[in-house]
Design a protein around this motif. Structure first.
Motif, PDB file in Angstrom:
ATOM      1  N   LEU A 171      -2.624 -27.169  25.005  1.00 47.20           N
ATOM      2  CA  LEU A 171      -1.992 -27.584  23.719  1.00 47.20           C
ATOM      3  C   LEU A 171      -2.979 -28.564  23.063  1.00 47.20           C
ATOM      4  O   LEU A 171      -3.356 -28.652  21.840  1.00 47.20           O
ATOM      5  CB  LEU A 171      -0.638 -28.108  23.796  1.00 47.20           C
TER       6      LEU A 171
ATOM      7  N   ILE B  60      -5.199 -28.425  19.569  1.00 50.57           N
ATOM      8  CA  ILE B  60      -4.950 -29.446  18.420  1.00 50.57           C
ATOM      9  C   ILE B  60      -5.991 -30.117  17.995  1.00 50.57           C
ATOM     10  O   ILE B  60      -6.520 -30.325  16.955  1.00 50.57           O
ATOM     11  CB  ILE B  60      -3.813 -30.508  18.978  1.00 50.57           C
TER      12      ILE B  60
ATOM     13  N   HIS C  77       0.510 -25.945  12.933  1.00 48.86           N
ATOM     14  CA  HIS C  77       2.017 -26.178  13.473  1.00 48.86           C
ATOM     15  C   HIS C  77       2.106 -25.562  14.809  1.00 48.86           C
ATOM     16  O   HIS C  77       2.440 -24.534  14.805  1.00 48.86           O
ATOM     17  CB  HIS C  77       3.238 -25.705  12.537  1.00 48.86           C
TER      18      HIS C  77
ATOM     19  N   CYS D 141       3.182 -24.525  18.572  1.00 49.30           N
ATOM     20  CA  CYS D 141       4.518 -24.475  19.326  1.00 49.30           C
ATOM     21  C   CYS D 141       4.160 -24.311  20.792  1.00 49.30           C
ATOM     22  O   CYS D 141       3.246 -23.860  21.209  1.00 49.30           O
ATOM     23  CB  CYS D 141       5.010 -22.884  19.078  1.00 49.30           C
ATOM     24  N   ARG D 142       4.981 -25.279  21.212  1.00 51.69           N
ATOM     25  CA  ARG D 142       4.777 -25.674  22.995  1.00 51.69           C
ATOM     26  C   ARG D 142       5.582 -24.422  23.245  1.00 51.69           C
ATOM     27  O   ARG D 142       6.880 -24.408  23.306  1.00 51.69           O
ATOM     28  CB  ARG D 142       5.434 -26.735  23.289  1.00 51.69           C
TER      29      ARG D 142
ATOM     30  N   SER E 270       7.576 -30.039  27.000  1.00 53.28           N
ATOM     31  CA  SER E 270       7.906 -29.910  25.706  1.00 53.28           C
ATOM     32  C   SER E 270       8.382 -31.258  24.835  1.00 53.28           C
ATOM     33  O   SER E 270       8.030 -31.542  23.934  1.00 53.28           O
ATOM     34  CB  SER E 270       9.098 -28.886  25.501  1.00 53.28           C
TER      35      SER E 270
ATOM     36  N   ALA F 123       5.246 -33.179  24.287  1.00 51.27           N
ATOM     37  CA  ALA F 123       4.386 -32.646  23.075  1.00 51.27           C
ATOM     38  C   ALA F 123       5.075 -33.237  21.915  1.00 51.27           C
ATOM     39  O   ALA F 123       4.254 -33.718  20.873  1.00 51.27           O
ATOM     40  CB  ALA F 123       4.312 -31.153  23.318  1.00 51.27           C
ATOM     41  N   VAL F 124       6.370 -33.262  21.826  1.00 53.66           N
ATOM     42  CA  VAL F 124       6.907 -33.437  20.565  1.00 53.66           C
ATOM     43  C   VAL F 124       6.540 -35.218  20.230  1.00 53.66           C
ATOM     44  O   VAL F 124       6.152 -35.653  19.368  1.00 53.66           O
ATOM     45  CB  VAL F 124       8.429 -33.461  20.653  1.00 53.66           C
TER      46      VAL F 124
ATOM     47  N   TRP G 190       2.735 -35.678  19.581  1.00 55.64           N
ATOM     48  CA  TRP G 190       1.941 -35.022  18.444  1.00 55.64           C
ATOM     49  C   TRP G 190       2.870 -34.891  17.324  1.00 55.64           C
ATOM     50  O   TRP G 190       2.249 -34.898  16.089  1.00 55.64           O
ATOM     51  CB  TRP G 190       1.760 -33.552  18.885  1.00 55.64           C
ATOM     52  N   HIS G 191       4.199 -34.867  17.322  1.00 54.44           N
ATOM     53  CA  HIS G 191       4.807 -34.378  16.026  1.00 54.44           C
ATOM     54  C   HIS G 191       4.921 -35.644  15.031  1.00 54.44           C
ATOM     55  O   HIS G 191       5.411 -36.622  15.311  1.00 54.44           O
ATOM     56  CB  HIS G 191       6.348 -34.101  16.444  1.00 54.44           C
TER      57      HIS G 191
ATOM     58  N   ILE H 233       5.149 -30.186  15.562  1.00 55.53           N
ATOM     59  CA  ILE H 233       5.386 -29.305  16.777  1.00 55.53           C
ATOM     60  C   ILE H 233       6.489 -28.541  16.684  1.00 55.53           C
ATOM     61  O   ILE H 233       7.311 -28.953  15.985  1.00 55.53           O
ATOM     62  CB  ILE H 233       5.306 -30.377  18.195  1.00 55.53           C
TER      63      ILE H 233
END
Ligand SMILES: [Zn+2]
Length: 452
Positions: free
Chosen positions: A136, A140, A151, A153-154, A182, A185-186, A189-190, A200
């Motif tokens: 991931l 990115i 955008h 997705c995990r 998950s 990741a949010v 990165w989000h 994300i």
């Protein structure tokens, strides 16, 4: 001082709510926002970068709502197979990917998207081999380098073959590990801001590769953290049979039971839907990523796109992974969407302007970014595609929007993402595409060798 860019002397299809178009118009970009759009000559703005739009059509940048970037190095395989056979052939190969392979593959796929007018793309990455590093993070990095709004997705799989799923056991992860990764990741990165270049989403892979617990828990986590949900749904008749025998219902009914309908959810494919499913999607604002090229490549069926649009379901377009769409070209999708819709529903099933709208505003809606991207309106982000329509392939085609949608893929005079020039005069300027091609060929050969 924000940089000012003036694009003038071009036809403009704004794809705004009124469908405003200009035969000869202009757009002024200040920093990363659209500052002016209109007919005729641009206003006087002083010193600016100027892009000559003569012979061109300016549209919003295209929005790709479904993709698997890593598949760029597994193209041209299992070319005459059903989805389930194709997956059976490719899972063992995909098990060999790592973060380096994903970075190379993603760079190649993203450069192809940029060259085909795409300014925002999603990705659905669900293959996380145990010793594969951080795919991931690798994709990115690649998206930031190529310069597309991203955008990712995990994704995830937790239902291996021994438990009745389709993927081999060594390719699935544990539920707790997936949820932890998950959440991380949010958090890492989000970006929920208006200008976000990176958002994300959470995306368990498909009804036949994940457990109901993972679907429920992913939905709860996404809703607790304010990110969107994505997965594959109702792609093939085999999936319908699988759901009928495993769950006693259709794929859409299964997902609805698990809380997976709502304005924060979008589904890839949604080919095999009955009227009840379409009504439920319309009522809940659940979105669809229609992938006509991939559906045809796998012989999956022809989606009910015209019915979905008529019902008010948010519909965007997607290239899907390159293992089922070797071209990975976003500008092919509106044409294929129109052709498939008309083959299914007759000559009035879809207009060329609806096809362009699906590829732009439709995608923006599906990704929850209708306020920021998808149309050329003052205050929106400057994601713009300037298409060259005066070459031998397009000169003399009546109506520039028709030339873009029904003609062959035109070269880009320019592609701006967030105000930044990513393509100019048909060339991706952010990466050396010759170097990328050589790296892709090497990574593909290494992956095949690894699989024996
Ligand atoms: Zn897919």
């Amino acid at each position: 001082m924000d940089q000012v860019t003036v694009i003038a002397d071009c036809a403009v299809a704004t794809v705004d709510p009124h469908g405003t178009e200009y035969g000869r118009g202009h757009v002024v970009v200040r920093g990363n926002r659209i500052d002016a759009v209109g007919a005729g000559d641009p206003p006087e703005v002083g010193s600016a970068r100027r892009i000559d739009g003569r012979g061109c059509l300016l549209t919003p940048g295209l929005v790709n709502t479904h993709q698997h970037l890593y598949q760029w190095i597994t193209r041209g395989l299992a070319t005459d197979h059903t989805l389930f056979e194709w997956l059976g052939k490719l899972y063992p190969l995909w098990a060999g990917i790592d973060e380096d392979a994903v970075r190379v593959a993603a760079t190649g796929a993203l450069a192809a998207l940029a060259a085909s007018g795409c300014t925002t793309t999603t990705d659905h990455h669900y293959v996380f081999p145990r010793d594969g590093g951080d795919p991931l993070a690798a994709e990115i990095t690649a998206a930031a380098r190529v310069g597309l709004r991203f955008h990712p997705c995990r994704g995830s799989m937790d239902l291996g073959a021994s438990a009745g799923g389709l993927p081999p056991d060594h390719l699935v992860e544990r539920l707790d590990d997936i949820l932890a990764a998950s959440a991380e990741a949010v958090a890492r990165w989000h970006d929920p801001s208006f200008d976000a270049m990176l958002r994300i989403a959470l995306a368990p892979c498909s009804p036949f590769s994940v457990t109901p617990d993972l679907l429920r828990e992913s939905a709860a986590l996404a809703r607790a953290t304010g990110v969107r949900l994505h997965t594959h749904l109702a792609e093939t008749a085999d999936e319908q049979d699988y759901c009928a025998s495993a769950f006693g219902c259709t794929p859409a009914q299964y997902m609805q039971r698990l809380g997976w309908f709502g304005p924060d959810v979008w589904y890839a494919h949604a080919v095999h839907l009955d009227d009840d499913a379409i009504d439920a999607m319309a009522e809940t604002g659940t979105g669809v990523a229609h992938c006509p090229t991939s559906n045809a490549r796998l012989g999956a069926g022809v989606a009910r796109t015209a019915d979905l649009v008529r019902a008010g379901v948010p519909v965007g377009l997607g290239v899907d992974g390159a293992a089922s769409n070797e071209a990975g070209s976003m500008i092919e999708e509106p044409r294929h969407a129109l052709l498939w819709a008309r083959n299914r529903g007759g000559p009035h099933a879809m207009t060329v302007r609806t096809a362009l709208e699906l590829a732009t505003m439709g995608g923006a809606r599906v990704l929850g970014r209708a306020a920021e991207i998808g149309s050329i309106e003052v205050g929106k982000l400057a994601d713009l595609a300037l298409w060259r329509l005066d070459t031998a392939a397009h000169a003399g085609i009546e109506d520039p929007v028709t030339a873009l949608v029904l003609g062959s893929a035109p070269p880009l005079a320019a592609l701006l993402v967030n105000g930044r020039e990513v393509v100019r005069d048909g060339e991706v300027r952010t990466v050396d595409t010759d170097v990328v091609a050589a790296e892709v060929a090497r990574a593909q050969a290494a992956l095949l060798a690894k699989a024996g």
